[in-house]
Design an enzyme around this catalytic site. Structure first.
Site, mmCIF file in Angstrom:
data_model
loop_
_atom_site.group_PDB
_atom_site.id
_atom_site.type_symbol
_atom_site.label_atom_id
_atom_site.label_comp_id
_atom_site.label_asym_id
_atom_site.label_seq_id
_atom_site.Cartn_x
_atom_site.Cartn_y
_atom_site.Cartn_z
ATOM 1 N N ASP A 278 0.806 -1.214 0.000
ATOM 2 C CA ASP A 278 0.000 0.000 0.000
ATOM 3 C C ASP A 278 0.844 1.271 0.000
ATOM 4 O O ASP A 278 2.058 1.228 0.224
ATOM 5 C CB ASP A 278 -0.973 0.008 1.201
ATOM 6 C CG ASP A 278 -0.340 -0.526 2.480
ATOM 7 O OD1 ASP A 278 0.899 -0.509 2.587
ATOM 8 O OD2 ASP A 278 -1.079 -0.958 3.380
ATOM 9 N N ASN B 87 -7.968 -2.855 13.937
ATOM 10 C CA ASN B 87 -9.338 -3.163 13.527
ATOM 11 C C ASN B 87 -9.402 -4.398 12.633
ATOM 12 O O ASN B 87 -10.428 -4.696 12.051
ATOM 13 C CB ASN B 87 -9.953 -1.953 12.796
ATOM 14 C CG ASN B 87 -9.157 -1.573 11.554
ATOM 15 O OD1 ASN B 87 -8.174 -2.233 11.207
ATOM 16 N ND2 ASN B 87 -9.581 -0.516 10.880
ATOM 17 N N HIS C 211 -7.452 -4.845 9.922
ATOM 18 C CA HIS C 211 -7.104 -4.618 8.520
ATOM 19 C C HIS C 211 -5.795 -5.318 8.159
ATOM 20 O O HIS C 211 -4.916 -5.502 8.987
ATOM 21 C CB HIS C 211 -7.098 -3.126 8.137
ATOM 22 C CG HIS C 211 -5.945 -2.315 8.631
ATOM 23 N ND1 HIS C 211 -6.054 -0.958 8.909
ATOM 24 C CD2 HIS C 211 -4.652 -2.609 8.890
ATOM 25 C CE1 HIS C 211 -4.890 -0.491 9.299
ATOM 26 N NE2 HIS C 211 -4.019 -1.475 9.303
ATOM 27 N N GLU D 16 -9.889 -2.147 5.122
ATOM 28 C CA GLU D 16 -10.565 -1.866 6.385
ATOM 29 C C GLU D 16 -11.826 -2.726 6.507
ATOM 30 O O GLU D 16 -12.416 -3.129 5.493
ATOM 31 C CB GLU D 16 -10.957 -0.379 6.436
ATOM 32 C CG GLU D 16 -9.807 0.603 6.215
ATOM 33 C CD GLU D 16 -8.900 0.764 7.449
ATOM 34 O OE1 GLU D 16 -8.681 -0.200 8.189
ATOM 35 O OE2 GLU D 16 -8.405 1.896 7.641
HETATM 36 C C1 F6R Z 1 1.401 -1.436 6.187
HETATM 37 C C2 F6R Z 1 0.094 -2.063 6.237
HETATM 38 C C3 F6R Z 1 -0.719 -2.080 7.486
HETATM 39 C C4 F6R Z 1 0.084 -2.349 8.740
HETATM 40 C C5 F6R Z 1 -0.825 -2.349 9.965
HETATM 41 C C6 F6R Z 1 -0.023 -2.533 11.251
HETATM 42 O O1 F6R Z 1 1.968 -1.559 4.896
HETATM 43 O O2 F6R Z 1 -0.341 -2.541 5.252
HETATM 44 O O3 F6R Z 1 -1.726 -3.066 7.347
HETATM 45 O O4 F6R Z 1 0.712 -3.589 8.622
HETATM 46 O O5 F6R Z 1 -1.504 -1.132 10.041
HETATM 47 O O6 F6R Z 1 0.802 -1.439 11.422
HETATM 48 P P1 F6R Z 1 1.936 -1.394 12.537
HETATM 49 O O7 F6R Z 1 2.948 -2.425 12.151
HETATM 50 O O8 F6R Z 1 2.502 -0.014 12.451
HETATM 51 O O9 F6R Z 1 1.272 -1.707 13.827
#
Ligand code: F6R
Length: 255
Positions: A67, A135, A137, A142
């Site tokens: 992403d 959440n 994701h 989401e």
């Molecule tokens: C990042 C991504 C997100 C993160 C998720 C956890 O490329 O796709 O899904 O993996 O938000 O983020 P952290 O590791 O910062 O807790």
């Protein structure tokens, strides 16, 4: 699912890095699906060390990131392109023209998403690294009543913007939209490596790994994939029945 729990975050990082390094050693032109956020930082550090120590080359590897925020240029320090260069690409011998991220600056995001999917389809991801949002994701898919299969533009949940505000000087600077690979593209990877740390994610880990498969928790769809490895620290695993607390315990999920 192969779920492994680690006492020590350094061991967790090393285990994740070894899985990636072993793949690249066995298949020098491996296709890696990569993630950003705080979870992979130590993994990339460990991977850089492992590559330097063991002489593994990334010259023929290609990478596709999950992403990117809409509206941030690659030289913006908060962009995922900047993050990947900072934590990984500048520290290994991968040619930059083999590294791909969604382009959140594209003038035609819809066409760009379709082109990104076509590239993913042609490349075929060998190993997809994932973190997990509070959440549920994965990527920036989401919770919703329906999930998109392919790469698409998503409006970020306020909870996600708040969680990611720690990387920005204020929440107002956190973009409202992102481009993300869809759950369908993620599930096409040959193998998936999900890494989660922290007590604040214990509840969502339990829901994702042992709860019902539902679009309300996008990560629960990983239960439908045949080859998922989950690496957790003790805190993230604290609501699972791990059956052992010493060192690294491996157990099959209750699904
Ligand atoms: C990042 C991504 C997100 C993160 C998720 C956890 O490329 O796709 O899904 O993996 O938000 O983020 P952290 O590791 O910062 O807790």
């Amino acid at each position: 699912m192969d779920i492994r729990v680690f006492q020590d975050n350094k061991d967790l990082d090393a285990a994740a890095a070894s899985l990636i390094a072993e793949l690249v050693a066995a298949k020098p032109n491996a296709v890696l699906g990569l993630a950003t956020g705080s979870t992979p930082v130590g993994i990339y550090r460990s991977l850089v060390d492992t590559a330097a120590r063991s002489g593994i080359s990334f010259k023929s590897v290609s990478t596709y990131n999950l992403d990117e925020y809409v509206g941030l240029t690659p030289d913006n320090e908060q962009s995922y392109a900047y993050y990947m260069n900072q934590h990984l690409f500048s520290k290994i011998d991968i040619p930059l023209n083999r590294t791909f991220l969604p382009d959140g600056m594209s003038g035609d995001l819809e066409a760009h998403c379709a082109a990104y999917d076509a590239m993913l389809e042609q490349a075929g991801v060998d190993l997809q690294l994932l973190g997990l949002g509070h959440n549920g994701h994965i990527g920036f898919n989401e919770p919703d009543s329906q999930l998109s299969a392919g790469t698409h533009v998503v409006t970020l949940d306020e909870a996600t913007r708040e969680a990611n505000a720690r990387f920005f000087s204020s929440i107002d600077e956190v973009p409202r939209q992102a481009v993300t690979m869809g759950v369908g593209s993620i599930l096409k990877a040959h193998r998936i490596l999900l890494v989660v740390r922290g007590a604040d994610k214990a509840d969502i880990v339990k829901r994702a790994l042992t709860g019902p498969v539902t679009t309300d928790c996008p990560a629960s769809l990983l239960q439908t994939h045949a080859r998922v490895t989950v690496l957790l620290d003790r805190e993230a695993a604290s609501l699972l029945a791990t059956g052992g607390n010493e060192g690294c315990s491996t157990f099959a999920s209750a699904m």
